[in-house]
Design an enzyme around this catalytic site. Structure first.
Site, mmCIF file in Angstrom:
data_model
loop_
_atom_site.group_PDB
_atom_site.id
_atom_site.type_symbol
_atom_site.label_atom_id
_atom_site.label_comp_id
_atom_site.label_asym_id
_atom_site.label_seq_id
_atom_site.Cartn_x
_atom_site.Cartn_y
_atom_site.Cartn_z
ATOM 1 N N GLU A 130 0.882 -3.111 -1.370
ATOM 2 C CA GLU A 130 0.016 -3.431 -0.223
ATOM 3 C C GLU A 130 0.649 -4.514 0.638
ATOM 4 O OE1 GLU A 130 -2.281 -2.839 1.718
ATOM 5 O OE2 GLU A 130 -4.216 -2.388 0.809
ATOM 6 N N ASP A 131 0.334 -4.503 1.921
ATOM 7 C CA ASP A 131 0.818 -5.574 2.796
ATOM 8 C C ASP A 131 0.010 -6.850 2.582
ATOM 9 O OD1 ASP A 131 -1.519 -4.464 3.900
ATOM 10 O OD2 ASP A 131 -0.734 -4.362 5.948
ATOM 11 N N ASP A 184 -7.243 -8.818 2.001
ATOM 12 C CA ASP A 184 -8.080 -9.712 2.801
ATOM 13 C C ASP A 184 -9.499 -9.702 2.185
ATOM 14 O OD1 ASP A 184 -9.164 -11.177 4.854
ATOM 15 O OD2 ASP A 184 -8.710 -9.764 6.444
ATOM 16 N N PHE A 211 -5.131 -14.746 11.617
ATOM 17 C CA PHE A 211 -4.635 -13.382 11.807
ATOM 18 C C PHE A 211 -3.111 -13.386 11.783
ATOM 19 C CE2 PHE A 211 -3.923 -9.193 13.418
ATOM 20 C CZ PHE A 211 -4.933 -8.491 12.760
ATOM 21 N N ARG A 226 4.781 -4.790 14.298
ATOM 22 C CA ARG A 226 5.110 -4.372 12.930
ATOM 23 C C ARG A 226 6.586 -4.588 12.625
ATOM 24 N NH1 ARG A 226 0.800 -1.555 10.529
ATOM 25 N NH2 ARG A 226 -0.413 -0.205 11.879
HETATM 26 P P1 IMP Z 1 -9.030 -5.618 3.351
HETATM 27 O O1 IMP Z 1 -9.910 -6.469 4.233
HETATM 28 O O2 IMP Z 1 -8.571 -6.386 2.124
HETATM 29 O O3 IMP Z 1 -9.682 -4.315 3.030
HETATM 30 O O4 IMP Z 1 -7.716 -5.336 4.211
HETATM 31 C C1 IMP Z 1 -7.488 -4.086 4.772
HETATM 32 C C2 IMP Z 1 -6.305 -4.030 5.677
HETATM 33 O O5 IMP Z 1 -6.600 -4.806 6.832
HETATM 34 C C3 IMP Z 1 -4.959 -4.548 5.176
HETATM 35 O O6 IMP Z 1 -4.249 -3.630 4.382
HETATM 36 C C4 IMP Z 1 -4.272 -4.802 6.506
HETATM 37 O O7 IMP Z 1 -3.666 -3.605 6.981
HETATM 38 C C5 IMP Z 1 -5.411 -5.229 7.427
HETATM 39 N N1 IMP Z 1 -5.440 -6.696 7.593
HETATM 40 C C6 IMP Z 1 -6.193 -7.596 6.952
HETATM 41 N N2 IMP Z 1 -5.922 -8.856 7.376
HETATM 42 C C7 IMP Z 1 -4.931 -8.727 8.304
HETATM 43 C C8 IMP Z 1 -4.180 -9.678 9.104
HETATM 44 O O8 IMP Z 1 -4.334 -10.904 9.050
HETATM 45 N N3 IMP Z 1 -3.254 -9.120 9.939
HETATM 46 C C9 IMP Z 1 -3.022 -7.786 10.030
HETATM 47 N N4 IMP Z 1 -3.682 -6.890 9.300
HETATM 48 C C10 IMP Z 1 -4.631 -7.353 8.440
#
Ligand code: IMP
Length: 188
Positions: free
Chosen positions: A111-112, A115, A164, A177
């Site tokens: 995963e990247d 959040d 962010f 990206r």
């Molecule tokens: P989740 O909120 O953990 O479900 O995150 C879902 C997705 O939101 C991640 O895999 C990212 O692609 C995107 N994301 C969450 N936070 C950021 C950020 O700070 N920058 C860019 N993408 C984000």
């Protein structure tokens, strides 16, 4: 998006050198843990693409240091999307569910960023329906301040603040990206 309204990713949060050093360390840890096994690296499109590519090469590099320790790597990918509506704050949907090869394997989700944790939670639930041998998680970035769902992350690259973040696969409106580093998005 016009150039005038596009926010600038000015401040580097994690440099290219730091990223690569940490990814090499993760590669070594993964080889230690999966020595002589087959491992499916499961990339989550699209944000993990650069990390996935470098991590897979770091795993190969770690093996070269001791050729008796081999990890047989297979590449698979899934794609998920989240959307918001009035009744639910956020819901996750699978756009591409990967191949049948995921069944009964050792899977490492790549995963990247984690959040809220909702995407990872959803993906893990889905993967358990495929009866895998094990499912672990390797996330380049962990942003614990916004967590809504408790999730276990087995390998973490870096903890990041509540901001962010863009670059190295992460986007803002599909931009940035291809930055080779992680940056904070600066609104103008
Ligand atoms: P989740 O909120 O953990 O479900 O995150 C879902 C997705 O939101 C991640 O895999 C990212 O692609 C995107 N994301 C969450 N936070 C950021 C950020 O700070 N920058 C860019 N993408 C984000």
């Amino acid at each position: 998006m016009s150039a005038a309204t596009k926010p600038l990713p000015k401040s580097v949060l994690i440099s290219e050198v730091c990223l690569q050093k940490r990814i090499r360390e993760l590669g070594t840890q993964i080889v230690d843990d999966y020595e002589n096994q087959e491992l499916v690296l499961l990339g989550v499109l699209r944000g993990s693409v650069l990390f996935f590519a470098d991590l897979s090469r770091a795993i190969f590099g770690a093996q070269l240091k001791n050729i008796t320790r081999e990890v047989h790597i297979r590449f698979e990918f899934v794609q998920l999307t989240s959307y918001h509506n009035n009744t639910q704050p956020s819901a996750v949907e699978l756009i591409h569910s990967g191949s049948d090869y995921l069944k009964r394997r050792h899977i490492l989700i790549v995963e990247d960023i984690v959040d809220t944790g909702q995407t990872l939670d959803f993906l893990r639930e889905y993967l358990w329906t495929l009866n895998p041998k094990t499912v672990k998680v390797c996330a380049l970035l962990n942003k614990p301040s916004k967590r809504r769902v408790p999730v276990t992350i087995d390998y973490i690259g870096f903890e990041v603040p509540d901001a962010f973040i863009v670059g190295y696969g992460l986007d803002y409106a599909q931009q940035y990206r291809n930055l080779p580093y992680i940056a904070l998005l600066e609104s103008t």
